[in-house]
Design a protein around this motif. Structure first.
Motif, short mmCIF file in Angstrom:
data_model
loop_
_atom_site.label_atom_id
_atom_site.label_comp_id
_atom_site.label_asym_id
_atom_site.label_seq_id
_atom_site.Cartn_x
_atom_site.Cartn_y
_atom_site.Cartn_z
N LYS A 174 16.81 -20.87 43.99
CA LYS A 174 15.60 -20.81 43.18
C LYS A 174 15.96 -20.43 41.74
O LYS A 174 16.58 -19.40 41.51
N VAL A 175 15.55 -21.29 40.81
CA VAL A 175 16.00 -21.17 39.43
C VAL A 175 14.81 -21.03 38.48
O VAL A 175 13.84 -21.78 38.55
N ALA A 176 14.92 -20.04 37.57
CA ALA A 176 14.00 -19.92 36.44
C ALA A 176 14.70 -20.52 35.23
O ALA A 176 15.73 -20.01 34.81
N ASN A 177 14.19 -21.61 34.70
CA ASN A 177 14.83 -22.28 33.57
C ASN A 177 14.36 -21.64 32.27
O ASN A 177 13.17 -21.65 31.96
N ASN A 217 13.06 -25.25 41.25
CA ASN A 217 12.64 -24.58 40.02
C ASN A 217 11.36 -23.78 40.26
O ASN A 217 10.38 -24.31 40.77
N VAL A 218 11.40 -22.50 39.89
CA VAL A 218 10.20 -21.68 40.02
C VAL A 218 9.33 -21.88 38.77
O VAL A 218 9.80 -22.35 37.74
N ASP A 219 8.06 -21.54 38.89
CA ASP A 219 7.13 -21.68 37.77
C ASP A 219 7.28 -20.46 36.87
O ASP A 219 6.64 -19.43 37.07
N TYR A 220 8.14 -20.60 35.88
CA TYR A 220 8.53 -19.46 35.02
C TYR A 220 7.74 -19.53 33.71
O TYR A 220 7.94 -20.45 32.91
N PRO A 221 6.87 -18.57 33.45
CA PRO A 221 5.99 -18.68 32.28
C PRO A 221 6.65 -18.30 30.95
O PRO A 221 6.06 -18.49 29.90
N LEU A 222 7.88 -17.76 30.98
CA LEU A 222 8.53 -17.29 29.75
C LEU A 222 9.67 -18.20 29.31
O LEU A 222 10.64 -17.75 28.69
N LYS A 223 9.55 -19.49 29.57
CA LYS A 223 10.62 -20.44 29.26
C LYS A 223 11.05 -20.39 27.80
O LYS A 223 12.22 -20.56 27.49
N ASP A 233 16.32 -16.66 41.99
CA ASP A 233 17.63 -16.07 42.24
C ASP A 233 18.45 -16.02 40.95
O ASP A 233 19.29 -15.15 40.77
N VAL A 234 18.19 -17.02 40.11
CA VAL A 234 19.03 -17.24 38.92
C VAL A 234 18.15 -17.59 37.73
O VAL A 234 17.15 -18.30 37.88
N ILE A 235 18.54 -17.11 36.55
CA ILE A 235 18.00 -17.63 35.30
C ILE A 235 19.03 -18.59 34.74
O ILE A 235 20.19 -18.22 34.52
N ALA A 236 18.64 -19.85 34.55
CA ALA A 236 19.53 -20.84 33.95
C ALA A 236 19.32 -20.84 32.45
O ALA A 236 18.18 -20.87 31.97
N VAL A 258 18.57 -10.41 39.38
CA VAL A 258 18.63 -11.85 39.13
C VAL A 258 19.91 -12.15 38.36
O VAL A 258 20.31 -11.40 37.47
N LYS A 259 20.59 -13.27 38.70
CA LYS A 259 21.84 -13.64 38.04
C LYS A 259 21.56 -14.59 36.88
O LYS A 259 20.52 -15.25 36.84
N ILE A 260 22.52 -14.65 35.97
CA ILE A 260 22.37 -15.51 34.79
C ILE A 260 23.53 -16.49 34.74
O ILE A 260 24.70 -16.08 34.72
#
Length: 307
Positions: free
Chosen positions: A154-157, A199-205, A238-241, A268-270
């Motif tokens: 699961k990735v926050a872009n 991809n998770v729904d990340y509001p702070l892209k 799980d991860v911030i890309a 969370v990993k980067i």
């Protein structure tokens, strides 16, 4: 997908030869795995991303214009810059030289003094690493090349604040279907989804990480990063890309500082998006520089069966 960018001039910029070396390594490795050619600019210079713009913005325009001149002299009409700061500055130079007489005069004067021709606006196009992969390979091309799907990850872009701002220096964006969006960028989402990621729904892209203020006001940067980290975790990531060495370094360093100074631990990993894409393409974690990251994602990658 046009394939126009299969061979481009490569501008790594200062950060990718320093703290962002893993981004440099993984970008080159992904390019090779995708049969894309990167030809590094000869004798390139710093774009003046940080200090110079605060002292003399027109000098910064000249510094970026010189790099565009080098690309033109090498026979390229496109230069690819993975760093958000470099990408932003090269795009800004293109815009300033097309629209600001004062910037043109300073660039002409300094170019003459340095003994090279003056860059003319429109001769070279600047693209980001996301454009490079999206345009040259596309989602279907990535899907066809995936050997190690990111399924289950699961990735926050995270695009950062300079990739889309200010809008007027990115005329190719917001052109409708197929184009990147300054309001809701999606190229990284598209690329990693094609590699199998969720991809998770990340509001702070596109929220700022405070990277430019990390030395002058570390507390503010730490609070901004902590907001990015805790929001990603709340979204289930799980991860911030990342796609920018300054953002990446800031997230890693202030994750540690947030725990030490504020007592707020986050797990969370980067990882750079090129590291994740490289792993999906079957490259080893060493080939994409995972060991160079401060945020150790080895256990997570093992847990997900990716290494």
């Amino acid at each position: 997908m046009t394939g126009k960018h299969k061979k481009v001039a490569y501008y790594p910029g200062c950060a990718l030869e320093g703290t962002g070396h893993a981004y440099n390594r993984s970008t080159k490795a992904v390019g090779k795995a995708l049969d894309l050619d990167l030809v590094e600019l000869k004798n390139w210079n710093c774009c003046g991303a940080m200090e110079v713009k605060n002292i003399d913005p027109k000098l910064q325009t000249y510094l970026s214009a010189r790099n565009l001149t080098i690309a033109e002299d090498m026979g390229f009409d496109t230069v690819m810059a993975p760093c958000n700061g470099c990408y932003h500055n090269l795009k800004k130079a293109e815009y300033d030289l097309a629209n600001d007489e004062g910037s043109r005069e300073v660039t002409e004067r300094l170019s003459s003094k340095a003994g090279h021709k003056t860059y003319e606006a429109g001769k070279v196009e600047t693209i980001h690493a996301l454009d490079w992969i999206k345009d040259s390979i596309g989602e279907e091309g990535i899907k066809a090349r995936v050997k190690n799907s990111l399924k289950g990850l699961k990735v926050a872009n995270y695009y950062g604040c300079m990739y889309t701002r200010p809008r007027h220096i990115f005329p190719e964006k917001d052109k409708g279907p197929g184009s990147e969006s300054t309001l809701q960028p999606h190229f990284m989402d598209d690329i990693l989804a094609a590699a199998g990621a969720e991809n998770v729904d990340y509001p702070l892209k596109t929220a700022c990480c405070g990277g430019a203020h990390t030395l002058s006001d570390s507390d503010t940067s730490t609070k901004l990063v902590l907001n990015l980290l805790t929001t990603a975790e709340a979204c289930g990531a799980d991860v911030i890309a990342t796609e920018c060495p300054t953002c990446h370094t800031g997230l890693e360093m202030h994750q540690v500082r947030a725990e030490k100074v504020l007592g707020r631990k986050t797990s969370v990993k980067i990882l750079y998006f090129t590291q994740l894409l490289g792993i999906a393409l079957g490259l080893s974690q060493r080939q994409v520089g995972v060991q160079e990251n401060f945020s150790d994602a080895t256990d997570l990658l093992h847990e997900k069966g990716l290494v």
